[in-house]
Design a protein around this motif. Structure first.
Motif, PDB file in Angstrom:
ATOM      1  N   ASP A 108     -16.111 -18.940 -12.152  1.00  0.00           N
ATOM      2  CA  ASP A 108     -17.183 -17.961 -12.354  1.00  0.00           C
ATOM      3  C   ASP A 108     -16.578 -16.789 -13.113  1.00  0.00           C
ATOM      4  N   VAL A 109     -17.303 -16.317 -14.133  1.00  0.00           N
ATOM      5  CA  VAL A 109     -16.864 -15.218 -14.975  1.00  0.00           C
ATOM      6  C   VAL A 109     -17.911 -14.123 -14.951  1.00  0.00           C
ATOM      7  N   LEU A 110     -17.488 -12.879 -14.881  1.00  0.00           N
ATOM      8  CA  LEU A 110     -18.394 -11.749 -15.034  1.00  0.00           C
ATOM      9  C   LEU A 110     -17.711 -10.728 -15.940  1.00  0.00           C
ATOM     10  N   THR A 111     -18.376 -10.418 -17.051  1.00  0.00           N
ATOM     11  CA  THR A 111     -17.906  -9.380 -17.956  1.00  0.00           C
ATOM     12  C   THR A 111     -18.861  -8.206 -17.817  1.00  0.00           C
ATOM     13  N   CYS A 112     -18.303  -7.031 -17.592  1.00  0.00           N
ATOM     14  CA  CYS A 112     -19.107  -5.835 -17.345  1.00  0.00           C
ATOM     15  C   CYS A 112     -18.737  -4.763 -18.367  1.00  0.00           C
ATOM     16  N   ILE A 113     -19.733  -4.316 -19.108  1.00  0.00           N
ATOM     17  CA  ILE A 113     -19.555  -3.225 -20.066  1.00  0.00           C
ATOM     18  C   ILE A 113     -20.100  -1.965 -19.415  1.00  0.00           C
ATOM     19  N   THR A 114     -19.269  -0.935 -19.339  1.00  0.00           N
ATOM     20  CA  THR A 114     -19.728   0.340 -18.782  1.00  0.00           C
ATOM     21  C   THR A 114     -19.541   1.433 -19.819  1.00  0.00           C
ATOM     22  N   CYS A 115     -20.523   2.323 -19.878  1.00  0.00           N
ATOM     23  CA  CYS A 115     -20.521   3.415 -20.863  1.00  0.00           C
ATOM     24  C   CYS A 115     -20.886   4.726 -20.193  1.00  0.00           C
ATOM     25  N   VAL A 116     -20.078   5.723 -20.418  1.00  0.00           N
ATOM     26  CA  VAL A 116     -20.372   7.080 -19.979  1.00  0.00           C
ATOM     27  C   VAL A 116     -19.936   8.001 -21.108  1.00  0.00           C
ATOM     28  N   ASP A 117     -20.921   8.698 -21.696  1.00  0.00           N
ATOM     29  CA  ASP A 117     -20.660   9.556 -22.852  1.00  0.00           C
ATOM     30  C   ASP A 117     -19.983   8.722 -23.953  1.00  0.00           C
ATOM     31  N   HIS A 118     -18.769   9.102 -24.337  1.00  0.00           N
ATOM     32  CA  HIS A 118     -18.047   8.390 -25.390  1.00  0.00           C
ATOM     33  C   HIS A 118     -17.120   7.310 -24.837  1.00  0.00           C
ATOM     34  N   SER A 119     -17.007   7.209 -23.535  1.00  0.00           N
ATOM     35  CA  SER A 119     -16.083   6.261 -22.917  1.00  0.00           C
ATOM     36  C   SER A 119     -16.752   4.896 -22.723  1.00  0.00           C
ATOM     37  N   VAL A 120     -16.089   3.854 -23.232  1.00  0.00           N
ATOM     38  CA  VAL A 120     -16.571   2.481 -23.094  1.00  0.00           C
ATOM     39  C   VAL A 120     -15.476   1.659 -22.429  1.00  0.00           C
ATOM     40  N   THR A 121     -15.840   0.919 -21.395  1.00  0.00           N
ATOM     41  CA  THR A 121     -14.896   0.052 -20.696  1.00  0.00           C
ATOM     42  C   THR A 121     -15.470  -1.352 -20.623  1.00  0.00           C
ATOM     43  N   ILE A 122     -14.636  -2.333 -20.909  1.00  0.00           N
ATOM     44  CA  ILE A 122     -15.006  -3.737 -20.717  1.00  0.00           C
ATOM     45  C   ILE A 122     -14.112  -4.277 -19.620  1.00  0.00           C
ATOM     46  N   THR A 123     -14.752  -4.746 -18.559  1.00  0.00           N
ATOM     47  CA  THR A 123     -14.047  -5.299 -17.405  1.00  0.00           C
ATOM     48  C   THR A 123     -14.447  -6.760 -17.267  1.00  0.00           C
ATOM     49  N   SER A 124     -13.458  -7.636 -17.228  1.00  0.00           N
ATOM     50  CA  SER A 124     -13.733  -9.061 -17.047  1.00  0.00           C
ATOM     51  C   SER A 124     -13.051  -9.538 -15.781  1.00  0.00           C
ATOM     52  N   SER A 125     -13.799 -10.289 -14.986  1.00  0.00           N
ATOM     53  CA  SER A 125     -13.265 -10.823 -13.738  1.00  0.00           C
ATOM     54  C   SER A 125     -13.600 -12.302 -13.638  1.00  0.00           C
ATOM     55  N   VAL A 126     -12.657 -13.060 -13.079  1.00  0.00           N
ATOM     56  CA  VAL A 126     -12.822 -14.510 -12.967  1.00  0.00           C
ATOM     57  C   VAL A 126     -12.409 -14.950 -11.576  1.00  0.00           C
ATOM     58  N   LYS A 127     -13.207 -15.832 -11.012  1.00  0.00           N
ATOM     59  CA  LYS A 127     -12.879 -16.514  -9.759  1.00  0.00           C
ATOM     60  C   LYS A 127     -12.806 -18.007 -10.083  1.00  0.00           C
ATOM     61  N   VAL A 128     -11.640 -18.577  -9.875  1.00  0.00           N
ATOM     62  CA  VAL A 128     -11.389 -19.982 -10.182  1.00  0.00           C
ATOM     63  C   VAL A 128     -11.709 -20.832  -8.951  1.00  0.00           C
ATOM     64  N   HIS A 129     -12.301 -22.021  -9.189  1.00  0.00           N
ATOM     65  CA  HIS A 129     -12.686 -22.890  -8.069  1.00  0.00           C
ATOM     66  C   HIS A 129     -11.801 -24.120  -7.894  1.00  0.00           C
ATOM     67  N   ASN A 130     -11.068 -24.522  -8.935  1.00  0.00           N
ATOM     68  CA  ASN A 130     -10.276 -25.750  -8.814  1.00  0.00           C
ATOM     69  C   ASN A 130      -9.137 -25.768  -9.825  1.00  0.00           C
ATOM     70  N   TRP A 131      -8.391 -26.861  -9.847  1.00  0.00           N
ATOM     71  CA  TRP A 131      -7.213 -26.973 -10.715  1.00  0.00           C
ATOM     72  C   TRP A 131      -7.582 -26.862 -12.197  1.00  0.00           C
ATOM     73  N   PHE A 132      -8.729 -27.411 -12.588  1.00  0.00           N
ATOM     74  CA  PHE A 132      -9.102 -27.327 -13.994  1.00  0.00           C
ATOM     75  C   PHE A 132      -9.376 -25.874 -14.390  1.00  0.00           C
ATOM     76  N   GLY A 133     -10.016 -25.120 -13.516  1.00  0.00           N
ATOM     77  CA  GLY A 133     -10.252 -23.710 -13.790  1.00  0.00           C
ATOM     78  C   GLY A 133      -8.948 -22.954 -13.949  1.00  0.00           C
ATOM     79  N   ARG A 134      -7.953 -23.275 -13.124  1.00  0.00           N
ATOM     80  CA  ARG A 134      -6.644 -22.623 -13.235  1.00  0.00           C
ATOM     81  C   ARG A 134      -5.966 -22.990 -14.556  1.00  0.00           C
ATOM     82  N   LEU A 135      -6.012 -24.262 -14.904  1.00  0.00           N
ATOM     83  CA  LEU A 135      -5.431 -24.731 -16.159  1.00  0.00           C
ATOM     84  C   LEU A 135      -6.130 -24.082 -17.354  1.00  0.00           C
TER      85      LEU A 135
END
Length: 161
Positions: A112-139
């Motif tokens: 599972d992947v979630l990419t989150c774009i956050t913006c405050v004034d001129h500041s932009v952050t891209i945060t990506s998080s991943v939860k792996v479920h099995n060996w193929f996801g890890r590979l």
């Protein structure tokens, strides 16, 4: 320009799982030339996807399909004029969308992947998080993790003044 772990936007960052349970986490920020909404950020960084990404996604689809992973085709560079939570943008599902936060998810039996774009004034952050479920996801994440960091860094550079 400040790409990296510099000034982090204060908007609520969404993750695919609690931070301690993540298998991959990347957060990068930039001070943009102009204040932007989260959707404007997506439009700007995706207007011209990196040329090699098309080849990388074709390779990803060819290999992953052998393991029962749905083909995703990559980024089209197109964003509909009107977007709301529940819509799809390329292979991502729009989970949250407002002026300061846009979260995009992709989920399958391997990760599972979630990419989150956050913006405050001129500041932009891209945060990506991943939860792996099995060996193929890890590979899968072995080459994708480091590549992802470089791709996001390049995308954020498009926003600096």
């Amino acid at each position: 320009m400040s790409v990296g772990m510099g000034r982090i936007a204060t908007a609520q960052v969404e993750l695919v799982a609690p931070r301690a349970a993540l298998d991959f986490f990347d957060q990068q920020s930039v001070v943009a030339a102009d204040p932007l909404t989260s959707l404007e950020v997506w439009r700007r960084v995706m207007a011209e996807p990196l040329p090699f990404l098309d080849v990388a996604f074709k390779l990803r689809d060819a290999v992953s399909a052998r393991f029962g992973v749905k083909r995703i085709g990559g980024f089209s560079g197109k964003v509909p004029g009107f977007v709301q939570a529940g819509d799809k943008i390329d292979f991502f599902l729009v989970e949250t969308l407002n002026d300061t936060v846009m979260s995009l998810s992709a989920r399958d039996r391997h990760l599972d992947v979630l990419t989150c774009i956050t913006c405050v004034d001129h500041s932009v952050t891209i945060t990506s998080s991943v939860k792996v479920h099995n060996w193929f996801g890890r590979l899968y994440m072995l080459p994708v993790g480091p590549a992802h960091r470089l791709i996001v860094r390049h995308m954020l550079r498009k926003l600096s003044g």
